[in-house]
Scaffold this motif. Structure first.
Motif, PDB file in Angstrom:
ATOM      1  N   THR A  22       0.835  -1.212   0.000  1.00 19.10           N
ATOM      2  CA  THR A  22       0.000   0.000   0.000  1.00 19.10           C
ATOM      3  C   THR A  22       0.864   1.255   0.000  1.00 19.10           C
ATOM      4  O   THR A  22       0.561   2.232  -0.702  1.00 19.10           O
TER       5      THR A  22
ATOM      6  N   MET B 181      -8.140  -6.922  -0.921  1.00 19.00           N
ATOM      7  CA  MET B 181      -8.684  -8.057  -1.669  1.00 19.00           C
ATOM      8  C   MET B 181      -7.609  -9.115  -1.916  1.00 19.00           C
ATOM      9  O   MET B 181      -7.885 -10.323  -1.824  1.00 19.00           O
ATOM     10  N   ALA B 182      -6.390  -8.679  -2.216  1.00 22.30           N
ATOM     11  CA  ALA B 182      -5.312  -9.637  -2.447  1.00 22.30           C
ATOM     12  C   ALA B 182      -4.978 -10.409  -1.174  1.00 22.30           C
ATOM     13  O   ALA B 182      -4.730 -11.623  -1.217  1.00 22.30           O
TER      14      ALA B 182
ATOM     15  N   LYS C 259      -9.994   3.468 -10.324  1.00 23.06           N
ATOM     16  CA  LYS C 259     -10.692   2.207 -10.065  1.00 23.06           C
ATOM     17  C   LYS C 259     -10.401   1.663  -8.672  1.00 23.06           C
ATOM     18  O   LYS C 259     -11.244   0.994  -8.080  1.00 23.06           O
ATOM     19  N   PHE C 260      -9.211   1.907  -8.181  1.00 21.05           N
ATOM     20  CA  PHE C 260      -8.819   1.377  -6.872  1.00 21.05           C
ATOM     21  C   PHE C 260      -8.240   2.504  -6.045  1.00 21.05           C
ATOM     22  O   PHE C 260      -7.287   3.177  -6.475  1.00 21.05           O
TER      23      PHE C 260
ATOM     24  N   GLU D 169      -7.105  -0.509  -1.330  1.00 21.38           N
ATOM     25  CA  GLU D 169      -8.307  -1.290  -1.656  1.00 21.38           C
ATOM     26  C   GLU D 169      -7.951  -2.634  -2.294  1.00 21.38           C
ATOM     27  O   GLU D 169      -8.467  -3.678  -1.882  1.00 21.38           O
ATOM     28  N   TRP D 170      -7.096  -2.596  -3.305  1.00 22.93           N
ATOM     29  CA  TRP D 170      -6.711  -3.850  -3.949  1.00 22.93           C
ATOM     30  C   TRP D 170      -5.918  -4.728  -2.999  1.00 22.93           C
ATOM     31  O   TRP D 170      -6.043  -5.965  -3.028  1.00 22.93           O
ATOM     32  N   GLU D 171      -5.107  -4.129  -2.159  1.00 18.48           N
ATOM     33  CA  GLU D 171      -4.289  -4.899  -1.213  1.00 18.48           C
ATOM     34  C   GLU D 171      -5.163  -5.706  -0.253  1.00 18.48           C
ATOM     35  O   GLU D 171      -4.822  -6.856   0.073  1.00 18.48           O
TER      36      GLU D 171
ATOM     37  N   VAL E 191      -3.324   0.722  -6.818  1.00 19.95           N
ATOM     38  CA  VAL E 191      -2.638  -0.201  -7.713  1.00 19.95           C
ATOM     39  C   VAL E 191      -2.832   0.167  -9.176  1.00 19.95           C
ATOM     40  O   VAL E 191      -2.042  -0.232 -10.041  1.00 19.95           O
ATOM     41  N   ASP E 192      -3.873   0.953  -9.477  1.00 18.72           N
ATOM     42  CA  ASP E 192      -4.070   1.389 -10.858  1.00 18.72           C
ATOM     43  C   ASP E 192      -3.240   2.618 -11.212  1.00 18.72           C
ATOM     44  O   ASP E 192      -3.279   3.085 -12.358  1.00 18.72           O
TER      45      ASP E 192
END
Length: 218
Positions: A123, A151-152, A142-143, A147-149, A130-131
């Protein structure tokens, strides 16, 4: 090696089961994807470009380099390959099936043992998400950062739990099957006595021949 030992060695090689290698290869599938997500959180980083303009330090972030992506995939392959090697070695060990399953559990736990730290570091390395698009750009963003972290991290842990669950179920099934075989082996074998066949009473009177022949007799 004597002539008597050679047939014994051949029988030993034939009796070796490939079940340890088979279960290791099967469990390696979810383990690989869990390792891929964990390796991405641990190693992925953007290409940072900085320059000075008007006395100000400007920074932009770009897609990760191809070498970084290759490094992620190589590290992601290490845990499943280690598990498959353990399964191959376990073919030659007593109770090798259980060895493969226990190794899968240990490796699955090791893969995600620092996933929280890796999530935080990832992060921080992607401050715009990440985008790589700032949150101020509402139409393209989009992220958001982190946020993506999340989910990953959830995906890596879920796949790790699935890996452990498959290994535990395999251990339970193998132990149950082995216990049933031992129980049936201890049961006394039933002996069956030969049964004599029973024939119906012959309706022909003894000593009598063909009726036509009797009529021709004087």
């Amino acid at each position: 090696m004597t002539e008597q030992e050679q047939p014994r060695r051949r029988r030993t090689l034939v009796k070796r089961s490939r079940a340890p290698l088979g279960i290791a290869a099967f469990i390696a599938i979810p383990l690989f994807f869990s390792s891929l997500m964990a390796a991405t959180l641990a190693l992925e980083k953007p290409r940072v470009v900085q320059w000075t303009s008007g006395g100000r330090l400007l920074t932009t972030w770009h897609e990760p380099a191809a070498s970084t992506t290759a490094q992620i995939w190589l590290w992601a392959l290490v845990p499943p390959l280690v598990l498959i090697v353990v399964g191959w070695i376990a073919i030659r060990l007593p109770h090798g099936f259980y060895v493969s399953c226990v190794a899968a559990i240990v490796i699955a736990l090791a893969v995600v043992h620092r996933v929280d730290r890796w999530t935080l570091h990832h992060t921080l390395r992607f401050p715009n998400g990440v985008d790589l698009i700032p949150a101020s750009n509402v139409q393209s963003n989009k992220f958001d950062p982190g946020e993506w972290e999340k989910m990953a991290r959830a995906t890596a842990l879920s796949l790790s739990h699935w890996t452990i669950a498959i290994a535990v179920v395999a251990i339970v099934l193998a132990a149950t099957s082995a216990a049933r075989r031992r129980w049936w082996a201890r049961q006394p074998q039933e002996t069956w006595a030969p049964i004599e066949s029973i024939h119906a009473t012959d309706a022909t009177m003894p000593g009598l021949g063909d009726p036509a022949e009797l009529e021709r007799r004087p």
